[in-house]
Enzyme design. Structure first.
Site, PDB file in Angstrom:
ATOM      1  N   SER A 142      49.834  37.526  53.294  1.00  0.00           N
ATOM      2  CA  SER A 142      51.149  38.176  53.238  1.00  0.00           C
ATOM      3  C   SER A 142      51.151  39.558  53.886  1.00  0.00           C
ATOM      4  O   SER A 142      52.196  40.044  54.316  1.00  0.00           O
ATOM      5  CB  SER A 142      51.630  38.282  51.786  1.00  0.00           C
ATOM      6  OG  SER A 142      50.758  39.079  51.017  1.00  0.00           O
ATOM      7  N   ASP A 160      50.256  33.842  47.076  1.00  0.00           N
ATOM      8  CA  ASP A 160      49.456  34.242  48.233  1.00  0.00           C
ATOM      9  C   ASP A 160      48.035  34.605  47.838  1.00  0.00           C
ATOM     10  O   ASP A 160      47.170  34.735  48.693  1.00  0.00           O
ATOM     11  CB  ASP A 160      50.110  35.437  48.932  1.00  0.00           C
ATOM     12  CG  ASP A 160      49.424  35.816  50.226  1.00  0.00           C
ATOM     13  OD1 ASP A 160      49.328  34.948  51.116  1.00  0.00           O
ATOM     14  OD2 ASP A 160      48.990  36.974  50.361  1.00  0.00           O
ATOM     15  N   ARG A 207      47.093  40.405  43.237  1.00  0.00           N
ATOM     16  CA  ARG A 207      45.720  39.907  43.178  1.00  0.00           C
ATOM     17  C   ARG A 207      45.692  38.679  42.283  1.00  0.00           C
ATOM     18  O   ARG A 207      46.383  38.612  41.267  1.00  0.00           O
ATOM     19  CB  ARG A 207      44.765  40.987  42.641  1.00  0.00           C
ATOM     20  CG  ARG A 207      44.438  42.075  43.654  1.00  0.00           C
ATOM     21  CD  ARG A 207      43.603  41.538  44.802  1.00  0.00           C
ATOM     22  NE  ARG A 207      43.190  42.566  45.756  1.00  0.00           N
ATOM     23  CZ  ARG A 207      43.853  42.868  46.864  1.00  0.00           C
ATOM     24  NH1 ARG A 207      44.991  42.243  47.136  1.00  0.00           N
ATOM     25  NH2 ARG A 207      43.396  43.790  47.689  1.00  0.00           N
ATOM     26  N   GLU A 244      39.104  32.438  45.909  1.00  0.00           N
ATOM     27  CA  GLU A 244      39.558  32.289  47.290  1.00  0.00           C
ATOM     28  C   GLU A 244      38.378  32.011  48.206  1.00  0.00           C
ATOM     29  O   GLU A 244      37.340  32.663  48.071  1.00  0.00           O
ATOM     30  CB  GLU A 244      40.297  33.557  47.744  1.00  0.00           C
ATOM     31  CG  GLU A 244      41.569  33.812  46.958  1.00  0.00           C
ATOM     32  CD  GLU A 244      42.334  35.053  47.411  1.00  0.00           C
ATOM     33  OE1 GLU A 244      41.883  35.700  48.384  1.00  0.00           O
ATOM     34  OE2 GLU A 244      43.382  35.372  46.824  1.00  0.00           O
ATOM     35  N   HIS A 290      46.422  34.142  51.357  1.00  0.00           N
ATOM     36  CA  HIS A 290      46.193  35.582  51.289  1.00  0.00           C
ATOM     37  C   HIS A 290      46.478  36.243  52.638  1.00  0.00           C
ATOM     38  O   HIS A 290      45.675  37.044  53.153  1.00  0.00           O
ATOM     39  CB  HIS A 290      44.762  35.878  50.844  1.00  0.00           C
ATOM     40  CG  HIS A 290      44.623  37.240  50.214  1.00  0.00           C
ATOM     41  ND1 HIS A 290      43.717  37.507  49.220  1.00  0.00           N
ATOM     42  CD2 HIS A 290      45.272  38.412  50.427  1.00  0.00           C
ATOM     43  CE1 HIS A 290      43.795  38.779  48.861  1.00  0.00           C
ATOM     44  NE2 HIS A 290      44.741  39.349  49.579  1.00  0.00           N
TER      45      HIS A 290
END
Length: 331
Positions: free
Chosen positions: A292, A266, A242, A271, A290
């Site tokens: 993965s 990632d 995170r 975001e 984000h």
């Protein structure tokens, strides 16, 4: 995909049925599998129509940020099965107070995320990201390639399902694997296990530091200036856990000053990653949005490997056994 509301009985009888609401669109094959376990339930499926049914749902499969405001005081909700491994976006205190059981999708991501971790590690090690940039400008340049991954030391911060799979792959490269989690209990493919309190002992030993941690009150801001200063100047930091686990400003400074060699990221504090973030332009950073955990098998794993086994137990009056969230720990 089917965007539908699936019912067993005529609408005039639906109000008396127990209700499952699925907040995602599912292929018919998965709807049929759920229906076979719940032949006498009303099953509502679809991201376009779930909202009106939330107040009368007994089970919710999936979670959306607006659900909290839709529950109401007369909510019949008893169980939430999330569509994600992380549960930091759920109102856990409220659900705990209401006596709602929460189970996560932990384990769904072990294969795709571990593949992404090694994709990032290999790209940074073998300068693949640099060569991709050079290709766009038809620039033939060695880019100082010299590193290799075999025999190096990897620190896996968070040895859950993803961490275990990452450790397994690391052994194929002959790597030394250091693991960090809440206990010293040994784990296959992990050479040495440390607790989170011993993180600062682990970091100076690692050529690669991989964070797979969930976001909790204890992990928020875990990686800041001090932690990056403890890492080797030729080490790489990978974060697929995170974004808020990292103090992003401190990470940027560590990358700019050479305290660490590079990063594969990632997840981020904000975001989508803002366009003015220096991370976009840094040559020693690989940014992925984000993604993965994305995989062609996601729905199948959530439904067949986690939700249906849990559902069968629930229908039999037993507590679902898979991925029960600990409200105290926050995961």
């Amino acid at each position: 995909m089917l965007y539908l509301e699936y019912r067993n009985f005529q609408k005039s009888r639906c109000h008396s049925l127990r209700k499952l609401v699925v907040t995602h669109n599912l292929e018919q094959v998965y709807v049929n599998e759920i229906q076979a376990v719940l032949p006498d339930w009303e099953i509502v499926v679809g991201k376009e129509i779930y909202k009106e049914h939330i107040p009368t749902a007994e089970i919710i499969l999936g979670w959306k940020k607006d659900i909290k405001d839709l529950l109401g005081d007369s909510s019949t909700l008893k169980w939430v099965q999330t569509w994600s491994a992380g549960v930091n976006n759920l109102p856990l205190p409220t659900l705990h107070e209401r006596g709602v059981l929460v189970t996560s999708a932990n384990g769904v991501h072990a294969f795709p995320i571990s593949e992404t971790i090694f994709g990032l590690m290999l790209a940074l090690t073998r300068n693949i990201h640099t060569y991709v940039r050079n290709q766009s400008s038809k620039h033939w340049h060695h880019a100082g390639l010299k590193l290799e991954i075999h025999g190096k030391t990897i620190g896996i911060i968070g040895v859950g399902a993803i961490g275990k799979e990452t450790a397994k792959i690391a052994k194929a490269f002959g790597m030394k694997v250091l693991g960090v989690r809440n206990s010293h209990l040994s784990e296959e493919h992990v050479d040495e296990m440390y607790t989170t309190a011993e993180l600062e002992t682990v970091l100076p030993q690692c050529d690669y530091v991989v964070s797979t941690l969930p976001l909790t009150k204890d992990t928020k801001g875990l990686f800041s200036k001090k932690q990056f200063q403890l890492m080797k100047p030729d080490s790489f930091f990978i974060n697929i856990g995170r974004g808020e686990i990292v103090v992003e400003e401190d990470l940027i400074q560590a990358l700019q000053t050479g305290e660490i060699a590079g990063a594969g990221l990632d997840v981020f504090e904000v975001e989508p990653l803002p366009e003015n973030s220096p991370l976009w332009e840094m040559e020693n950073v690989i940014v992925t949005p984000h993604t993965s955990g994305s995989t062609e098998y996601y729905d199948r794993r959530v439904v067949e490997d986690i939700f249906l086994p849990n559902l069968r137990q629930y229908i039999n009056g037993e507590k679902p056994p898979i991925n029960v969230v600990d409200f105290v720990k926050g995961y």
